[in-house]
Design a protein around this motif. Sequence first.
Motif, PDB file in Angstrom:
ATOM      1  N   UNK A 188      -3.655  -0.967 -19.013  1.00  0.00           N
ATOM      2  CA  UNK A 188      -2.886  -2.022 -18.094  1.00  0.00           C
ATOM      3  C   UNK A 188      -3.742  -1.938 -16.908  1.00  0.00           C
ATOM      4  N   UNK A 189      -3.877  -2.764 -15.910  1.00  0.00           N
ATOM      5  CA  UNK A 189      -4.609  -2.881 -14.501  1.00  0.00           C
ATOM      6  C   UNK A 189      -4.194  -1.341 -13.938  1.00  0.00           C
ATOM      7  N   UNK A 190      -5.023  -0.861 -13.498  1.00  0.00           N
ATOM      8  CA  UNK A 190      -4.867   0.428 -12.900  1.00  0.00           C
ATOM      9  C   UNK A 190      -5.220   0.563 -11.438  1.00  0.00           C
ATOM     10  N   UNK A 191      -4.055   0.746 -10.652  1.00  0.00           N
ATOM     11  CA  UNK A 191      -4.182   0.727  -8.987  1.00  0.00           C
ATOM     12  C   UNK A 191      -3.931   2.154  -8.529  1.00  0.00           C
ATOM     13  N   UNK A 192      -4.101   3.383  -9.425  1.00  0.00           N
ATOM     14  CA  UNK A 192      -4.130   4.709  -9.071  1.00  0.00           C
ATOM     15  C   UNK A 192      -5.239   5.205  -8.450  1.00  0.00           C
ATOM     16  N   UNK A 193      -5.352   5.747  -7.150  1.00  0.00           N
ATOM     17  CA  UNK A 193      -6.582   6.319  -6.748  1.00  0.00           C
ATOM     18  C   UNK A 193      -6.093   7.840  -6.080  1.00  0.00           C
ATOM     19  N   UNK A 194      -7.092   8.790  -6.661  1.00  0.00           N
ATOM     20  CA  UNK A 194      -6.724  10.189  -6.330  1.00  0.00           C
ATOM     21  C   UNK A 194      -7.936  10.514  -5.607  1.00  0.00           C
ATOM     22  N   UNK A 195      -7.641  11.232  -4.522  1.00  0.00           N
ATOM     23  CA  UNK A 195      -8.775  11.942  -3.561  1.00  0.00           C
ATOM     24  C   UNK A 195      -8.569  13.378  -3.708  1.00  0.00           C
ATOM     25  N   UNK A 196      -9.081  14.258  -4.532  1.00  0.00           N
ATOM     26  CA  UNK A 196      -8.661  15.750  -4.606  1.00  0.00           C
ATOM     27  C   UNK A 196      -9.465  16.660  -3.826  1.00  0.00           C
ATOM     28  N   UNK A 197      -8.848  17.549  -3.241  1.00  0.00           N
ATOM     29  CA  UNK A 197      -9.690  18.416  -2.484  1.00  0.00           C
ATOM     30  C   UNK A 197     -10.586  19.284  -3.096  1.00  0.00           C
TER      31      UNK A 197
ATOM     32  N   UNK B 125      -8.293  18.263   4.177  1.00  0.00           N
ATOM     33  CA  UNK B 125      -7.603  17.572   5.024  1.00  0.00           C
ATOM     34  C   UNK B 125      -8.142  17.459   6.222  1.00  0.00           C
ATOM     35  N   UNK B 126      -8.865  18.370   6.710  1.00  0.00           N
ATOM     36  CA  UNK B 126      -9.431  18.301   7.985  1.00  0.00           C
ATOM     37  C   UNK B 126     -10.766  17.457   8.063  1.00  0.00           C
TER      38      UNK B 126
ATOM     39  N   UNK C 123       0.918  -1.124  -0.150  1.00  0.00           N
ATOM     40  CA  UNK C 123      -0.007  -0.018  -0.108  1.00  0.00           C
ATOM     41  C   UNK C 123       0.888   1.191  -0.081  1.00  0.00           C
ATOM     42  N   UNK C 124       0.866   1.956  -1.063  1.00  0.00           N
ATOM     43  CA  UNK C 124       1.538   3.284  -1.280  1.00  0.00           C
ATOM     44  C   UNK C 124       0.590   4.459  -1.153  1.00  0.00           C
ATOM     45  N   UNK C 125       1.125   5.592  -0.433  1.00  0.00           N
ATOM     46  CA  UNK C 125       0.185   6.787  -0.287  1.00  0.00           C
ATOM     47  C   UNK C 125       1.144   7.876  -0.093  1.00  0.00           C
TER      48      UNK C 125
ATOM     49  N   UNK D 108      -1.556   2.699  -5.313  1.00  0.00           N
ATOM     50  CA  UNK D 108      -1.208   3.938  -5.105  1.00  0.00           C
ATOM     51  C   UNK D 108      -2.226   4.989  -4.876  1.00  0.00           C
ATOM     52  N   UNK D 109      -2.321   5.341  -3.414  1.00  0.00           N
ATOM     53  CA  UNK D 109      -3.378   6.390  -3.209  1.00  0.00           C
ATOM     54  C   UNK D 109      -2.763   7.698  -2.981  1.00  0.00           C
ATOM     55  N   UNK D 110      -3.456   8.724  -3.676  1.00  0.00           N
ATOM     56  CA  UNK D 110      -2.912  10.296  -3.389  1.00  0.00           C
ATOM     57  C   UNK D 110      -4.117  11.036  -3.005  1.00  0.00           C
ATOM     58  N   UNK D 111      -3.864  11.930  -1.914  1.00  0.00           N
ATOM     59  CA  UNK D 111      -4.738  13.003  -1.456  1.00  0.00           C
ATOM     60  C   UNK D 111      -4.013  14.282  -1.811  1.00  0.00           C
TER      61      UNK D 111
END
Length: 338
Positions: free
Chosen positions: A231-240, A267-268, A82-84, A136-139
């Motif tokens: 390709x199989x995609x495990x990228x996840x973006x949570x944008x503000x 973030x809060x 799990x990458x963050x 890979x999850x990105x906030x």
Amino acid sequence: MESAKKKLATLVGCNYAGTPNELQGCINDVVAMRDTLINRFGFASGDVTVLTDERGSPVLPTGANIKRALADMVACAAPGDVLFFHYSGHGTLIPPVKAHHGHGECDEAIVPCDFNLITDVDFRRLVDRVPRGASFTMVSDSCHSGGLIDLEKEQIGPAVLSGGTPAAVASTPTTRTAARFLPYTAVIDHLSGVSGVDAAHHVAEHLLALFGTDASAKFHHHNHDAEQPARPDDGILLSGCQTDETSADVPEDDEAAAGGKACGAFSNAIQTVLASHPPPVSNRELVSMARRVLSEQGFEQHPCLYCSDANAEAPFLWQEEEKTIAVTAAAEPAMSAL
């Protein structure tokens, strides 16, 4: 997805202290997230890399340093990991160097402390290097952060919620907050003063002159266009917020501040949702509930979710339901009687 072997994180907070672009809550955001990763999600403290521009920081969040930290994290990954990545700081929109396939839409980027922009193409390439079976999850708590991973499927956002037509709404910060947004002209003015390149040139010319190979892949001639093999995609973006919106930086004296500390509104909101809901909370649920929190607090920004259909319903950071200790406790007397 199999149980994770490793949990790795890179957290970046840029307050730009002492500059005309100063923010207040970005470093506080990543400190709070670090505590949450360790205490709720089981990340080892040694596996959480924190880059801030706080005075005395050993490694500043420059463009090259952020990309290096992310590349090192991906290089250490194996299937099941799990990458963050959490980013709090300014975002911006940049016009294309040349129109892609006839359209002139602007592209999203984050603004490291040295203004060496990291673009949606850089994040797309990073996700493409993640080992299959890892995630890979990105906030990103920054302005215009919707779509920061190029080509990622929109699950919650203006196009989906409006039936396919992006909502033509551009929010502005309330009088009580600042926006985590640098206009393109402000980026150009800053860079031209350092690069010596005329301000009339595209930002690519400034960044290539200043940073060379460390500049975004978007600006190099070898950059491939949006046409990429599936390709199989495990990228996840949570944008503000949406691509056409700003994200709020909340000062410490605001009623929405996190425990009296300056923070990012998004973030809060994430911290608020996680604190009030036991695991698991899916990525879709987290973004939907964060939207409600922000609406109740009077913020005019709409977090979005970009990922595959399966990852939209997957638990945020793959946290499983907490197993009760009652079973273990009940088994102890029997074990001791043997």
